[in-house]
Design a protein around this motif. Structure first.
Motif, PDB file in Angstrom:
ATOM      1  N   ASP A  55      41.587  51.738  43.434  1.00  0.00           N
ATOM      2  CA  ASP A  55      42.991  51.911  43.075  1.00  0.00           C
ATOM      3  C   ASP A  55      43.483  50.648  42.382  1.00  0.00           C
ATOM      4  N   SER A  56      44.554  50.774  41.613  1.00  0.00           N
ATOM      5  CA  SER A  56      45.121  49.609  40.937  1.00  0.00           C
ATOM      6  C   SER A  56      46.624  49.782  40.795  1.00  0.00           C
ATOM      7  N   LEU A  57      47.282  48.700  40.426  1.00  0.00           N
ATOM      8  CA  LEU A  57      48.718  48.725  40.174  1.00  0.00           C
ATOM      9  C   LEU A  57      49.063  49.780  39.136  1.00  0.00           C
ATOM     10  N   LEU A  58      48.248  49.888  38.091  1.00  0.00           N
ATOM     11  CA  LEU A  58      48.537  50.826  37.014  1.00  0.00           C
ATOM     12  C   LEU A  58      48.476  52.272  37.486  1.00  0.00           C
ATOM     13  N   ASN A  59      47.601  52.550  38.448  1.00  0.00           N
ATOM     14  CA  ASN A  59      47.518  53.908  38.990  1.00  0.00           C
ATOM     15  C   ASN A  59      48.813  54.318  39.685  1.00  0.00           C
TER      16      ASN A  59
ATOM     17  N   GLU B 201      64.060  28.813  33.784  1.00  0.00           N
ATOM     18  CA  GLU B 201      64.234  30.240  34.056  1.00  0.00           C
ATOM     19  C   GLU B 201      63.342  30.826  35.140  1.00  0.00           C
ATOM     20  N   GLY B 202      62.175  30.252  35.435  1.00  0.00           N
ATOM     21  CA  GLY B 202      61.250  30.936  36.334  1.00  0.00           C
ATOM     22  C   GLY B 202      60.429  30.016  37.209  1.00  0.00           C
ATOM     23  N   SER B 203      59.343  30.553  37.728  1.00  0.00           N
ATOM     24  CA  SER B 203      58.424  29.806  38.588  1.00  0.00           C
ATOM     25  C   SER B 203      57.087  29.662  37.892  1.00  0.00           C
ATOM     26  N   TRP B 204      56.362  28.637  38.282  1.00  0.00           N
ATOM     27  CA  TRP B 204      55.087  28.380  37.618  1.00  0.00           C
ATOM     28  C   TRP B 204      54.078  27.814  38.616  1.00  0.00           C
ATOM     29  N   GLY B 205      52.836  27.797  38.202  1.00  0.00           N
ATOM     30  CA  GLY B 205      51.785  27.222  39.026  1.00  0.00           C
ATOM     31  C   GLY B 205      50.430  27.436  38.384  1.00  0.00           C
ATOM     32  N   ILE B 206      49.391  27.215  39.179  1.00  0.00           N
ATOM     33  CA  ILE B 206      48.020  27.458  38.735  1.00  0.00           C
ATOM     34  C   ILE B 206      47.475  28.642  39.518  1.00  0.00           C
ATOM     35  N   SER B 207      46.905  29.580  38.795  1.00  0.00           N
ATOM     36  CA  SER B 207      46.234  30.717  39.426  1.00  0.00           C
ATOM     37  C   SER B 207      44.750  30.385  39.521  1.00  0.00           C
ATOM     38  N   HIS B 208      44.225  30.409  40.744  1.00  0.00           N
ATOM     39  CA  HIS B 208      42.819  30.041  40.964  1.00  0.00           C
ATOM     40  C   HIS B 208      41.954  31.297  40.984  1.00  0.00           C
ATOM     41  N   THR B 209      41.072  31.393  39.988  1.00  0.00           N
ATOM     42  CA  THR B 209      40.191  32.558  39.893  1.00  0.00           C
ATOM     43  C   THR B 209      38.940  32.325  40.721  1.00  0.00           C
ATOM     44  N   ARG B 210      38.094  33.348  40.781  1.00  0.00           N
ATOM     45  CA  ARG B 210      36.834  33.247  41.506  1.00  0.00           C
ATOM     46  C   ARG B 210      35.654  33.493  40.573  1.00  0.00           C
ATOM     47  N   VAL B 211      34.492  33.075  41.037  1.00  0.00           N
ATOM     48  CA  VAL B 211      33.241  33.353  40.322  1.00  0.00           C
ATOM     49  C   VAL B 211      32.913  34.836  40.510  1.00  0.00           C
ATOM     50  N   PRO B 212      32.443  35.549  39.478  1.00  0.00           N
ATOM     51  CA  PRO B 212      32.189  35.072  38.117  1.00  0.00           C
ATOM     52  C   PRO B 212      33.464  35.069  37.290  1.00  0.00           C
ATOM     53  N   THR B 213      33.681  33.995  36.554  1.00  0.00           N
ATOM     54  CA  THR B 213      34.888  33.877  35.743  1.00  0.00           C
ATOM     55  C   THR B 213      34.683  34.621  34.418  1.00  0.00           C
ATOM     56  N   GLU B 214      34.674  35.936  34.528  1.00  0.00           N
ATOM     57  CA  GLU B 214      34.540  36.820  33.375  1.00  0.00           C
ATOM     58  C   GLU B 214      35.812  37.657  33.255  1.00  0.00           C
ATOM     59  N   SER B 215      35.966  38.342  32.131  1.00  0.00           N
ATOM     60  CA  SER B 215      37.209  39.070  31.860  1.00  0.00           C
ATOM     61  C   SER B 215      37.451  40.205  32.837  1.00  0.00           C
ATOM     62  N   ARG B 216      36.462  41.016  33.049  1.00  0.00           N
ATOM     63  CA  ARG B 216      36.671  42.158  33.937  1.00  0.00           C
ATOM     64  C   ARG B 216      37.012  41.739  35.365  1.00  0.00           C
ATOM     65  N   PRO B 217      36.221  40.852  36.008  1.00  0.00           N
ATOM     66  CA  PRO B 217      36.573  40.455  37.385  1.00  0.00           C
ATOM     67  C   PRO B 217      37.970  39.863  37.494  1.00  0.00           C
ATOM     68  N   GLY B 218      38.376  39.064  36.499  1.00  0.00           N
ATOM     69  CA  GLY B 218      39.694  38.459  36.539  1.00  0.00           C
ATOM     70  C   GLY B 218      40.804  39.492  36.444  1.00  0.00           C
ATOM     71  N   HIS B 219      40.634  40.470  35.576  1.00  0.00           N
ATOM     72  CA  HIS B 219      41.646  41.510  35.427  1.00  0.00           C
ATOM     73  C   HIS B 219      41.689  42.428  36.656  1.00  0.00           C
ATOM     74  N   VAL B 220      40.541  42.720  37.231  1.00  0.00           N
ATOM     75  CA  VAL B 220      40.511  43.551  38.439  1.00  0.00           C
ATOM     76  C   VAL B 220      41.235  42.847  39.577  1.00  0.00           C
ATOM     77  N   ALA B 221      41.035  41.536  39.702  1.00  0.00           N
ATOM     78  CA  ALA B 221      41.707  40.785  40.762  1.00  0.00           C
ATOM     79  C   ALA B 221      43.221  40.809  40.580  1.00  0.00           C
ATOM     80  N   MET B 222      43.675  40.672  39.341  1.00  0.00           N
ATOM     81  CA  MET B 222      45.114  40.649  39.079  1.00  0.00           C
ATOM     82  C   MET B 222      45.760  42.019  39.222  1.00  0.00           C
ATOM     83  N   ILE B 223      45.103  43.049  38.719  1.00  0.00           N
ATOM     84  CA  ILE B 223      45.731  44.363  38.606  1.00  0.00           C
ATOM     85  C   ILE B 223      45.355  45.292  39.758  1.00  0.00           C
TER      86      ILE B 223
ATOM     87  N   GLY C  47      39.641  57.730  34.600  1.00  0.00           N
ATOM     88  CA  GLY C  47      40.002  58.513  35.779  1.00  0.00           C
ATOM     89  C   GLY C  47      41.489  58.729  35.938  1.00  0.00           C
ATOM     90  N   ASP C  48      42.252  58.561  34.860  1.00  0.00           N
ATOM     91  CA  ASP C  48      43.705  58.757  34.917  1.00  0.00           C
ATOM     92  C   ASP C  48      44.009  60.259  34.946  1.00  0.00           C
TER      93      ASP C  48
END
Length: 911
Positions: A124-128, A80-102, A148-149
């Protein structure tokens, strides 16, 4: 002494802070005009699933029976779709990873000071940009995107923070809570006309943050059954949510689905650094606008994952967090070209704003533009790309836009680091100046170099302050007209008073050079090479722990190159034994990777055995059987016994998934608090006080241990006890007379040794020994330069509910306990050898600063993010060590010299 400490602290705080202005400034740019693709998007809504802490290999691989842990996801990949590996950056913490994605950018590092929870700068972010966003999950993650919404269009629903308990019976409830609430939401939307109309708008995002996998990974390790079962649960719920959403929207084909992770996790259940297990996360996309699976015969990647996962025939498309994977889109070529064009214009706008800001803040004749992307080249590329789109040459347009993006990103990095060399030069100038000044203070205090120097030569010329004043005014004016930040004034002006103080001591410098000329050249060269070799071993130990083993083996040979071997053979043998025993620890695996609770209990038994021996000796030398000192020893032994029981009980309670018992938690915090008071109740006699500090520290250290590291402070302290005896023996056989025996010396008798004797070459060795033992205390059982070496299971005796600051503070204290033991031992060395505390402190600071200067030049802003992060952390650690040394020296003095009493006023103890 206080003046020098204050001055040294001020200088080192500035040097420490400089790294944040040079390397840790925010990359964000504000003031751009928004850019939008003119074509309608292929999807009206996005379902974004983020499985916190999910490793790519654990999702994609087959289990021992050849079955997938996530059959629904594997079906998506194949059909049904596409797949792969998403390469994160240091620091591999929750907030930095979510900020990079969103939000589409790599985290502003100043967020680390907020525990990755708050927004240090607005972004700014996608959600904004959505019409509406609904999100479910952890309060830590959801809150940062809702902050800040102003349009009140981002709706969040999260569980209580106390639910994030590593010791809970079943932490998969964190994920089932999210899925259940999403299902309830869509059910409620059918019966709520207002909500129904909102969810049927376009530009809608549903964000599901799933924390269960990360929590299970920390608590049980990624190889555990709990981690695998959590993946199976998420996979099953994904299938149900997809069915619910498609059914709600009547299979309109306008929903896009993305399933990914913010970061991975090491085999020992940690993350934060740049290991591939932490940076490789899964990325699966399907639904509206997503390309269907592509079967291929061969693929080329630098790893062997495809063969291991049995996915070599399905095209894998790796991406970087924050960068849209155009090749995964199932859209028209025109849409792809327009999207890339818009993306290029957005990044180019950032480049223009950044260039304008830097140009306005720099004198025109000093401004050097980024030559690879001139105004003419920008216009030509944009015009040519637009021409290609009109001519329907979409591949050429996409390629040209990628080229422009690459150049614009390079230009952004160029202007972002524009002042780096200027700032680094001033910091290095200050470093060298401070080291020179501290060295001159030592030389001036202990070498009579001013004899025979005329009064005129001793007094500096009046031209000197005038010249430095003129330079200071010029520098200030130069910074003022460029509207530089106030920190730039500090970095640029601080070297001036330091170098003025150095040049005031020209007669001392001349006298020292004259003194060196009388020193035998070979001997001088030998000492210099030995010193350089020692410093290089210290520097290399930050990269390779086994260098500490080499250093300890070399230290074991110390008695053989002196007269100690013949005059104090038993003490020398003890020194050799404990040096070699301590040398084993840097060769062992990093702490936390192979937990063994029985080693912790064994370390406690050794402490009790040693305490029993001391108690026996106390009873023999005291007239009365019951006395204050004996009661204290028994209380400390009781504290160690409680620690052993708590460690054992907590370990088994968590294994049974019964959580952290409240009684164990209370006892743990009580032992921690009492460990600061107990040593102050012991007599200030040197070895009595040191042993009391050791036992109290061990009672806390046992609670924070998970394996062999529990033995480390015990072996280190034994070596420190022997070191004190060795230094005393060295002093007794030197030209300096030593009237007291170690067993009779009291800490309270400590006076400034500047009144006793001058420094000698042996004192430089003692200062080096201190720095070496401090580095050994830091790296003996792990690499604290790497964030992933911190094991949260170390604090489970104190708390299991996620709390980054409390957990961080406890782990930091665990790191500092061996540090404190070394500093207390060195207090004893100062007392027994009649050392000058001021001069010794300056020597230790100088050695540390030479190391810090090494690491300052080794800092990287290129290569892998692991290399970059490690190079910066090394500098930060050395500077922190220097600053902490002052704090811990004060703590060591308090622990060794202050006296409380169980029965009233303090008593005087003389043996």
């Amino acid at each position: 002494m206080l003046l020098y400490i204050t001055l040294g602290l001020l200088v080192h705080f500035v040097f420490f802070a400089s790294i944040f202005d040079i390397y840790f400034t925010s990359p964000l740019v504000h003031g751009m005009t928004p850019q939008f693709t003119p074509l309608p998007p292929p999807a009206k809504r996005l379902m974004l699933f983020v499985a916190d802490g999910l490793r790519a290999d654990k999702l994609y691989e087959l289990d021992e029976d050849g079955n997938s842990r996530a059959p629904f996801v594997r079906n998506i990949i194949m059909n049904e779709g596409s797949w792969g590996i998403s390469h994160t950056r240091v620091p591999t913490e929750s907030r930095p990873g979510h900020v990079a994605m969103i939000a589409g950018f790599y985290e502003d590092v100043s967020a680390v000071a907020k525990g990755w929870k708050e927004n240090p700068v607005e972004f700014d972010s996608l959600l904004n940009e959505t019409r509406y966003t609904w999100s479910w999950g952890s309060p830590d993650i959801l809150a940062m995107f809702a902050k800040g919404d102003l349009r009140s269009h981002i709706f969040t629903e999260s569980y209580d923070a106390s639910s994030e308990d590593f010791g809970a019976h079943d932490v998969t409830k964190l994920d089932t809570w999210v899925f259940d609430h999403v299902k309830e939401f869509f059910h409620a939307a059918r019966n709520n006309q207002s909500l129904f109309s909102k969810v049927n708008e376009d530009k809608i995002v549903f964000f599901l943050h799933l924390l269960g996998i990360d929590t299970n990974g920390h608590a049980h390790r990624p190889s555990s059954r709990e981690y695998s079962d959590n993946i199976k649960l998420v996979d099953k719920e994904l299938k149900e949510i997809e069915s619910t959403v498609k059914d709600f929207y009547g299979n309109d084909g306008k929903t896009a689905f993305i399933f990914t992770a913010d970061h991975g996790m090491t085999d020992w259940g940690s993350h934060g650094a740049g290991h591939p297990l932490e940076t490789c996360t899964p990325f699966i996309a399907w639904g509206a606008g997503i390309r269907l699976p592509q079967k291929v015969s061969a693929q080329k990647f630098d790893d062997s994952y495809l063969q291991e996962w049995k996915l070599e025939n399905w095209k894998r498309q790796d991406i970087n967090q924050g960068i849209i994977p155009v090749d995964m889109l199932n859209t028209s070529d025109l849409f792809k070209a327009e999207s890339m064009f818009t993306n290029a214009v957005q990044i180019l706008e950032q480049f223009k704003v950044k260039m304008t800001q830097k140009k306005e803040a720099t004198l025109s004749f000093l401004f050097t533009p980024f030559k690879s992307l001139s105004d003419t080249k920008q216009a030509n590329i944009l015009r040519k790309a637009r021409y290609y789109i009109k001519q329907k040459k979409y591949d050429e347009a996409v390629s040209l836009c990628r080229q422009l993006i690459h150049l614009a990103l390079r230009g952004l990095a160029y202007y972002h680091t524009y002042d780096r060399f200027f700032l680094a030069f001033n910091v290095v100038l200050g470093f060298v100046g401070w080291t020179s000044y501290a060295s001159l203070l030592i030389i001036k205090s202990h070498c009579n170099l001013m004899r025979g120097v005329s009064t005129e030569a001793k007094n500096p010329s009046r031209l000197l302050p005038c010249a430095f004043g003129a330079v200071g005014v010029s520098v200030t004016f130069f910074l003022l007209i460029q509207a530089c930040p106030w920190t730039y004034y500090v970095y640029c002006l601080l070297p001036l008073p330091i170098w003025y103080a150095v040049l005031r001591e020209i007669p001392v410098i001349q006298g020292f050079v004259t003194l060196l000329s009388t020193f035998p050249p070979r001997r001088f060269l030998g000492y210099l090479l030995l010193f350089i070799l020692g410093v290089e071993v210290l520097v290399l130990s930050f990269f390779y722990r086994y260098m500490l083993t080499a250093g300890l083996v070399a230290l074991a040979a110390w008695p053989f190159i002196t007269a100690l071997w013949t005059r104090a053979k038993s003490i020398s043998l003890s020194w050799i034994f404990f040096c070699l025993l301590l040398a084993v620890f840097p060769l062992m695996p990093v702490v936390g990777r192979k937990p063994d609770i029985f080693l912790v209990v064994g370390a406690g038994l050794l402490v009790l055995l040693l305490s029993l021996f001391v108690v026996t000796s106390v009873i023999k030398r005291k007239d009365s059987f019951i006395n204050e000192e004996l009661v204290l020893h028994l209380l400390q032994m009781l504290s160690v016994m409680f620690s052993m029981c708590v460690v054992y009980g907590t370990h088994h309670s968590l294994l049974k998934k019964q959580g952290l018992p409240l009684l164990n938690q209370i006892v743990s915090w009580t032992i921690l608090a009492s460990s600061f008071v107990m040593p102050l109740l012991s007599p200030p006699v040197l070895f009595d006080r040191l042993f009391s500090i050791l036992v109290s520290s061990m009672s806390t250290y046992l609670l924070l241990s998970t394996g062999y590291e529990a033995l480390f402070p015990l072996v280190l302290s034994c070596l420190m006890f022997v070191w004190i005896h060795m230094e005393q023996e060295t002093l007794q056989h030197s030209v300096v007379s030593c009237k007291q025996k170690v067993s009779t010396i009291q800490f309270a008798c400590n006076t400034d040794a500047a009144q006793c004797r001058d420094l000698c070459l042996d004192d430089i060795r003692r200062a080096f020994f201190l720095v070496f033992f401090l580095v050994t205390a830091f790296f003996g059982t792990g690499n604290i330069a790497s964030v992933n070496s911190f094991d949260p299971s170390s604090v489970y005796c104190f708390l299991t509910v996620f709390s980054p600051f409390k957990m961080g503070a406890l782990i930091m204290w665990k790191i500092l306990i061996p540090f404190v033991l070394v500093m207390c031992a060195f207090e004893a060395v100062q007392v027994t050898t009649q050392l000058s505390s001021k001069s010794l402190f300056l020597m230790v600071i100088n050695i540390s600063d030479i190391m810090a200067l090494h690491f300052f030049f080794l800092i990287k802003d290129y290569g892998s993010w692991l290399d970059i992060g490690t190079s910066i952390s090394h500098y930060v650690i050395v500077m922190s060590m220097t600053i902490f040394m002052v704090f811990l020296n004060c703590l060591a003095q308090m622990l060794t010299t202050r006296k409380l009493s169980l029965c009233g006023r303090p008593k005087s103890h003389v043996i």
